[in-house]
Write a protein that holds these residues in place. Structure first.
Motif, short mmCIF file in Angstrom:
data_model
loop_
_atom_site.label_atom_id
_atom_site.label_comp_id
_atom_site.label_asym_id
_atom_site.label_seq_id
_atom_site.Cartn_x
_atom_site.Cartn_y
_atom_site.Cartn_z
N LEU A 19 -1.07 6.57 -6.42
CA LEU A 19 0.05 7.02 -5.70
C LEU A 19 1.43 6.90 -6.71
O LEU A 19 2.52 7.21 -6.55
N LEU A 20 1.15 6.30 -8.02
CA LEU A 20 2.34 6.51 -8.85
C LEU A 20 2.75 7.72 -9.11
O LEU A 20 4.00 7.94 -9.36
N GLY A 21 2.06 8.76 -9.00
CA GLY A 21 2.49 10.10 -9.20
C GLY A 21 3.24 10.84 -8.07
O GLY A 21 3.88 11.91 -8.00
N ARG A 22 3.19 10.17 -7.08
CA ARG A 22 3.62 10.61 -5.75
C ARG A 22 5.17 9.93 -5.44
O ARG A 22 5.64 8.93 -5.86
N SER A 23 6.06 10.67 -4.68
CA SER A 23 7.49 10.39 -4.49
C SER A 23 7.59 9.29 -3.39
O SER A 23 8.36 8.55 -3.43
N SER A 24 6.85 9.19 -2.18
CA SER A 24 7.04 8.41 -1.34
C SER A 24 5.92 7.04 -1.16
O SER A 24 5.11 7.30 -0.60
N ALA A 25 6.38 6.38 -1.76
CA ALA A 25 5.41 5.09 -1.96
C ALA A 25 4.97 4.46 -0.65
O ALA A 25 4.19 4.17 -0.25
N ALA A 26 6.30 4.32 0.02
CA ALA A 26 5.98 3.60 1.38
C ALA A 26 5.19 4.16 2.21
O ALA A 26 4.27 3.66 3.06
N LYS A 27 5.19 5.64 2.38
CA LYS A 27 4.37 6.53 3.21
C LYS A 27 2.70 6.25 2.64
O LYS A 27 2.00 6.24 3.72
N ASP A 28 2.79 6.32 1.43
CA ASP A 28 1.38 6.30 1.05
C ASP A 28 0.69 4.93 1.24
O ASP A 28 -0.50 4.86 1.44
N VAL A 29 1.42 3.81 1.11
CA VAL A 29 0.90 2.71 1.21
C VAL A 29 0.57 2.49 2.81
O VAL A 29 -0.57 1.83 3.01
N GLU A 30 1.26 2.90 3.60
CA GLU A 30 0.95 2.97 4.95
C GLU A 30 -0.37 3.68 5.29
O GLU A 30 -1.07 3.41 5.95
N LEU A 31 -0.51 4.72 4.66
CA LEU A 31 -1.85 5.69 4.98
C LEU A 31 -2.93 4.70 4.19
O LEU A 31 -4.22 4.77 5.08
N VAL A 62 -0.29 -4.69 3.32
CA VAL A 62 0.62 -4.98 4.57
C VAL A 62 2.03 -5.28 3.85
O VAL A 62 3.02 -4.91 4.39
N ARG A 63 1.88 -6.25 3.16
CA ARG A 63 3.11 -6.92 2.32
C ARG A 63 4.07 -6.04 1.67
O ARG A 63 5.12 -6.08 1.61
N ARG A 64 3.38 -4.80 1.43
CA ARG A 64 4.06 -3.75 0.69
C ARG A 64 4.97 -2.68 1.61
O ARG A 64 5.62 -1.88 0.98
N LEU A 65 4.55 -2.83 2.93
CA LEU A 65 5.13 -1.98 3.90
C LEU A 65 6.63 -2.37 4.07
O LEU A 65 6.79 -3.68 4.11
N PRO A 66 7.51 -1.57 4.64
CA PRO A 66 8.76 -2.03 5.04
C PRO A 66 8.63 -2.83 6.30
O PRO A 66 7.67 -2.79 7.07
N ALA A 67 9.41 -3.81 6.70
CA ALA A 67 9.21 -4.74 7.61
C ALA A 67 9.20 -3.93 9.04
O ALA A 67 8.31 -4.41 9.89
N TRP A 68 9.75 -3.04 9.32
CA TRP A 68 9.70 -2.24 10.71
C TRP A 68 8.29 -1.66 10.74
O TRP A 68 7.93 -1.31 12.00
N LEU A 69 7.68 -1.33 9.61
CA LEU A 69 6.29 -0.83 9.74
C LEU A 69 5.62 -2.05 9.91
O LEU A 69 4.37 -1.75 10.63
#
Length: 85
Positions: A19-31, A62-69
């Motif tokens: 994931l370090l090479g990708r731009s949207s970490a929140a989306k990747d963690v959600e996946l 889950v702790r890495r996700l934004p609160a709304w997710l």
């Protein structure tokens, strides 16, 4: 049990390194969270059985996700509050 937990941690660390090479970490963690939820649901008969490794991996991700997710999770570890749909 401990060996399995170590394996799951190792697999997640490798996933995070990718994931370090990708731009949207929140989306990747959600996946990653969704993939783990699907893996747990596939083992369900008729209700998922959560082991310690499942709880640890899901709680860490889950702790890495934004609160709304975080509030919109389909699967939550036992004892965790879920938002009503």
């Amino acid at each position: 049990m401990a060996l399995r937990l170590l394996y799951l941690i190792f697999a997640q660390v490798i996933g995070w390194l990718v994931l370090l090479g990708r731009s949207s970490a929140a989306k990747d963690v959600e996946l990653l969270v969704l993939r783990h939820e699907v893996a747990v649901l596939r083992r369900a008969n008729p209700r998922p059985r959560w082991n310690r490794a499942d709880r640890a991996v899901l709680a860490a991700l889950v702790r890495r996700l934004p609160a709304w997710l975080r509030q919109r999770r389909l699967v939550a570890p036992p004892g965790a509050a879920r938002a009503s749909a």
